[in-house]
Design a protein around this motif. Structure first.
Motif, PDB file in Angstrom:
ATOM      1  N   UNK B  42       0.825  -0.953   0.074  1.00 37.69           N
ATOM      2  CA  UNK B  42      -0.041  -0.088  -0.049  1.00 37.69           C
ATOM      3  C   UNK B  42       0.779   1.419   0.027  1.00 37.69           C
ATOM      4  N   UNK B  43       1.846   1.324   0.638  1.00 40.22           N
ATOM      5  CA  UNK B  43       2.812   2.436   1.010  1.00 40.22           C
ATOM      6  C   UNK B  43       3.552   2.688  -0.492  1.00 40.22           C
ATOM      7  N   UNK B  48       4.227   5.578  -5.430  1.00 35.34           N
ATOM      8  CA  UNK B  48       4.164   5.433  -7.146  1.00 35.34           C
ATOM      9  C   UNK B  48       3.114   6.367  -7.716  1.00 35.34           C
ATOM     10  N   UNK B  49       1.848   6.390  -7.124  1.00 36.34           N
ATOM     11  CA  UNK B  49       0.890   7.304  -7.549  1.00 36.34           C
ATOM     12  C   UNK B  49       1.423   8.661  -7.416  1.00 36.34           C
ATOM     13  N   UNK B 106       4.649   0.665   4.750  1.00 31.80           N
ATOM     14  CA  UNK B 106       3.360   1.321   4.218  1.00 31.80           C
ATOM     15  C   UNK B 106       3.207   2.567   5.027  1.00 31.80           C
ATOM     16  N   UNK B 107       3.385   2.811   6.329  1.00 33.68           N
ATOM     17  CA  UNK B 107       3.297   4.073   6.944  1.00 33.68           C
ATOM     18  C   UNK B 107       4.161   4.893   6.317  1.00 33.68           C
ATOM     19  N   UNK B 230      -4.943   5.441  -2.457  1.00 34.73           N
ATOM     20  CA  UNK B 230      -4.853   4.124  -2.689  1.00 34.73           C
ATOM     21  C   UNK B 230      -5.988   3.473  -1.927  1.00 34.73           C
ATOM     22  N   UNK B 231      -6.471   3.992  -0.868  1.00 33.01           N
ATOM     23  CA  UNK B 231      -7.723   3.287  -0.022  1.00 33.01           C
ATOM     24  C   UNK B 231      -7.674   1.995   0.242  1.00 33.01           C
ATOM     25  N   UNK B 232      -6.490   1.552   0.952  1.00 35.60           N
ATOM     26  CA  UNK B 232      -6.744   0.059   1.011  1.00 35.60           C
ATOM     27  C   UNK B 232      -6.439  -1.091  -0.089  1.00 35.60           C
ATOM     28  N   UNK B 233      -6.149  -0.751  -1.185  1.00 31.39           N
ATOM     29  CA  UNK B 233      -6.170  -1.667  -2.369  1.00 31.39           C
ATOM     30  C   UNK B 233      -4.861  -2.257  -2.110  1.00 31.39           C
ATOM     31  N   UNK B 234      -3.982  -1.696  -1.705  1.00 31.15           N
ATOM     32  CA  UNK B 234      -2.793  -2.605  -1.286  1.00 31.15           C
ATOM     33  C   UNK B 234      -2.905  -3.600  -0.614  1.00 31.15           C
TER      34      UNK B 234
END
Lengths: 510, 316
Positions: B42-43, B48-49, B106-107, B230-234
């Motif tokens: 997720x991070x 990347x985004x 992630x954080x 990302x909203x949890x997609x990772x």
């Protein structure tokens, strides 16, 4: 890969330390061409560590390895393979979710292309090797589908495919059935005309049958080097353990005649769903050892599980003092007075990260003796552990070390101590000495006989015919989930049992 | 509105939705096949985004504008590789617990991306993003054409990646090594496979795909950046790897199932059916949990040593 033949391999002054342990203490050995050297020693004597150094898996702290008189350095197993040394590890080094051919390919650079793999080439190499040494294997079978004996063959084929002309076999028979062991020994004898072999074992009968020369390790040191011929098994055993070893025998025969455990028409399913026990009946008398012989996989595991309450009984009954125990919870079976030494001592016998003291009260932690309300009485648990440590000769740095860090023999002593301290009326012992050295085996056999003389009924499940013949009053043979025959030990022989274990019953053979 | 139009509508939103999940979970699959699970996915996607969005945002009115998306995608892949490398250093070389290290990553990624965004950009700004590239002829097939052959370049790449990664995993020597070190690293080691190097490679490759998944979110899907993009997609991507039993085709199925459920719940909200929308929003997540719970466990096929560091000189 260089193809220079290996005329001699020697190690000189190899020393390896692990935190707190001197695993190899200045070891020197040598092996010549087409020779079979047996390296013998108890568990923890440093055999495997030495071999891992020879394969480049561990780096020695001191000492050197010489091939044809020249010093070599192995940084990784690739270096060892490149000079023609290959090892079959005690725990097979086969990736279970890959096929046989894929496992071989893993080590063969010449068949690994950048974007594809030459599977046909690998299969061809496997077929060549398996025909040359008469080792049938199926290149496209997955490892997890194979029996232990078949995996052993795959290991050999794999090592030979990689070009090994010098084979190291680390306790190759420890997981094999008696028949598979005989086959392997015959095979290695044939192969020694072509290869040099180091054979590691603590089963002395195999060593004397196979090897040309012998080296005995004890606590990381070589205590004996010499030719095998002329050495008796008992002589080697005392060199290996450092003291005289006499495996005890069951002298008197026959139980009290009073049946204590009666198994009737038991049906139990295996993990895969078929009936692993298919109408098994057996009865156990007070004060006798009933040996259960059979090739593993014929329902022994399921029988032990069912008796311990770990597996569902589909039909039939287990009567203990006329009380039904089938499908009772493990706790009520424990409380009824049934002891259990499980097959897998690390998974089922102990909680490996718990310390020795806690492992010794795993079945008694509820008792008023060990706790007061919700709290432990630490003095009592410590005292209990100290007493049992003395009585059962449990060797550990402290009672506070994790039980999982002990050697196999000492783990088994912890289990034995816990079970015997409960004074069980019936004890189920499943492969109690599997993988243990002679010292530990002797100790466990003595304890079992002692327990028997106190009136406990023991069901001894084993594959070792010597163990069964030495200890049992009666022997039953299990085959495909049924009892094929039950007879007093003095009326049987190894040969008779071997035939029965293969499913050939007496009348049929005659 | 008839049923066919409804289904087409749901799919036309659901299929593009699946791309980011597919890229991220394919990357995670390589990580896990090699024996390392990366909860930091997720991070990496956030970073990347953000890095994909920045060139598009900064170069909007310059002569470099036509190359902005390519630069952004390259930056996203590069940051993914870097994060993968960092994660490999921590978990493979230093043998840190993977779960904790992953949460840390992630954080870190999420926080850094959000902070940089607030510092350099601040408010919501749109970018042109990736244009759809209709494939001649194929895109004119009724119904299927617009659904499957009128997507952007990254989406095509993601779908081509499915058979490609299957081939890499099961038919190349590298894939063989990856599977071996994830299942029985000691055996791989005795066969001369460099366990650490293989795990590093798999983690870098997985990181690159996670970075690319992030780029797809900001350039291909939202055409903007927000720090919760990302909203949890990772994390869903990690779950989809288990769901897909570490197999690219099953992972594709899982990504599509989840995304279509997502677009289905949006569609029924739009339809105005009297149904509490909170429950509709839950639907895709509940679906993942239910399916995961019902998937039979199988230890014979997956990476058995998942999550365990390898130490050759450790005694066994």
């Amino acid at each position: 890969m260089n193809n220079e033949p290996i005329h001699s391999l020697a190690v000189e002054g190899i020393t390896k330390r692990f935190p707190g342990i001197l695993a190899c203490d200045s070891i020197s050995l040598d092996v010549g061409e087409h020779e079979i050297l047996a390296i013998v020693g108890e568990n923890g004597a440093g055999k495997t560590t030495l071999m891992n150094i020879l394969m480049g898996l561990y780096q020695p702290d001191e000492g050197k390895i010489l091939i044809n008189g020249r010093e070599v350095h192995f940084r990784t197993p690739v270096d060892a393979y490149a000079t023609g040394i290959g090892m079959v590890h005690q725990h097979f080094m086969l990736v279970p979710n890959l096929t046989v051919a894929e496992n071989v390919l893993l080590g063969m650079r010449e068949f690994q292309k950048f974007l594809w793999q030459d599977m046909e080439g690998v299969r061809k190499r496997i077929r060549e090797i398996s025909e040359r040494y008469n080792l049938p294997v199926q290149p496209d079978a997955y490892i997890w589908q194979l029996s232990v004996g078949e995996q052993q063959r795959v290991e050999l084929v794999k090592t030979l495919c990689l070009g090994a002309r010098f084979l190291i076999l680390d306790e190759p028979t420890s997981a094999l059935t008696p028949q598979e062991t005989d086959d392997l020994i015959a095979l290695l004898k044939r192969m020694s005309s072509d290869l040099s072999i180091i054979f590691i074992s603590h089963k002395l009968a195999e060593v004397t049958a196979l090897s040309d020369r012998i080296a005995i390790l004890r606590q990381g040191k070589v205590v004996y080097r010499g030719t095998t011929s002329g050495q008796s098994v008992s002589n080697l055993a005392s060199l290996m353990t450092g003291h005289e070893v006499v495996l005890p025998c069951n002298e008197c025969t026959g139980g009290s005649g009073e049946t204590i455990l009666e198994i009737r028409n038991l049906k139990v399913r295996s993990d895969r769903g078929f009936f692993a026990l298919d109408g098994l009946s057996l009865s156990l008398q007070k004060g006798e050892i009933l040996g259960l012989a059979g090739v593993s996989g014929n329902g022994q595991r399921e029988l032990a599980d069912a008796l311990a309450g770990l597996r569902k009984v589909e039909s039939g009954s287990i009567l203990f003092r006329k009380k039904e125990l089938a499908n009772k919870s493990p706790r009520s079976i424990i409380e009824a007075g049934i002891g259990y030494i499980p097959e897998d001592r690390n998974e089922e016998g102990i909680v490996p990260p718990f310390n020795v003291r806690d492992n010794l009260i795993l079945k008694d932690f509820r008792s008023k003796h060990f706790c007061k309300g919700p709290f432990f009485r630490f003095d009592e648990t410590r005292q209990n552990a100290e007493e049992l440590q003395k009585r059962f000769d449990i060797r550990c740095a402290s009672l506070n070390v994790a039980a999982g860090s002990l050697s196999g023999g000492n783990i088994q002593k912890v289990i034995l101590a816990r079970e015997l301290a409960r004074k069980p009326e019936v004890l189920i012992a499943v492969y109690p000495t599997r993988g243990l050295d002679m010292g530990a085996e002797e100790f466990i056999h003595e304890r079992l006989l002692e327990l028997r003389s106190q009136g406990t009924a023991i069901l001894l499940i084993s594959e070792e015919l010597d163990e069964l013949l030495n200890l049992s009053d009666r022997i039953a043979v299990i085959f495909k989930g049924k009892i094929l025959a039950t007879m007093p030990t003095r009326e049987t022989s190894k040969k008779k049992l071997g035939l029965l274990m293969a499913g050939i019953s007496g009348e049929g053979a005659a | 509105m008839n049923i066919l139009t409804f289904v087409v509508n749901v799919l036309s939103i659901g299929i593009p939705f699946s791309v980011a999940l597919l890229l991220a979970s394919t990357g995670e699959m390589f990580n896990q096949r090699a024996g390392v699970f990366n909860l930091g996915c997720e991070g990496i996607m956030s970073m990347g985004a953000f890095l994909a969005f920045m060139p598009a945002h900064l170069l909007q009115n310059t002569s470099l504008a036509p190359y902005a998306n390519l630069i952004g995608i390259a930056a996203a892949i590069a940051i993914g590789a870097l994060f993968g490398l960092l994660f490999a250093l921590v978990t493979v070389t230093f043998r840190a617990p993977q779960g904790i290290a992953g949460i840390g990553l992630h954080m870190f990624g999420w926080g850094v991306a959000g902070t940089l965004f607030r510092y350099f950009v601040g408010g919501v700004t749109g970018v042109p993003g990736l244009k759809n590239l209709p494939i001649p002829l194929l895109s004119r097939i009724p119904i299927i054409g617009p659904l499957l052959f009128n997507l952007n370049g990254l989406a095509y790449a993601a779908f081509i990646l499915v058979p490609a990664s299957w081939y890499i995993l099961f038919k190349t020597p590298w894939g063989l090594k990856v599977r071996a070190v994830g299942t029985y690293p000691r055996a791989a080691d005795t066969m001369g496979v460099n366990v650490s190097r293989t795990r590093y490679q798999a983690l870098v490759a997985g990181g690159m795909l996670a970075g690319l998944a992030g780029a797809y979110l900001s350039l291909g899907q939202a055409k903007m950046f927000a720090d919760d993009i990302v909203a949890g997609r990772g994390f869903i991507a990690v779950a989809l790897v288990y769901f897909g039993r570490w197999n690219p085709y099953l992972i594709l199925g899982g990504s599509l199932l989840f995304s279509v459920a997502q677009s289905f719940q949006l569609a029924i909200q739009v339809l105005g059916i009297r149904f509490p929308y909170e429950f509709a929003v839950m639907l895709p997540y509940v679906l993942v949990i239910v399916v995961l719970a019902l998937t039979p466990g199988s230890v014979t096929r997956g990476p058995a040593e998942l999550g365990k560091p390898f130490d050759r000189e450790k005694r066994v």
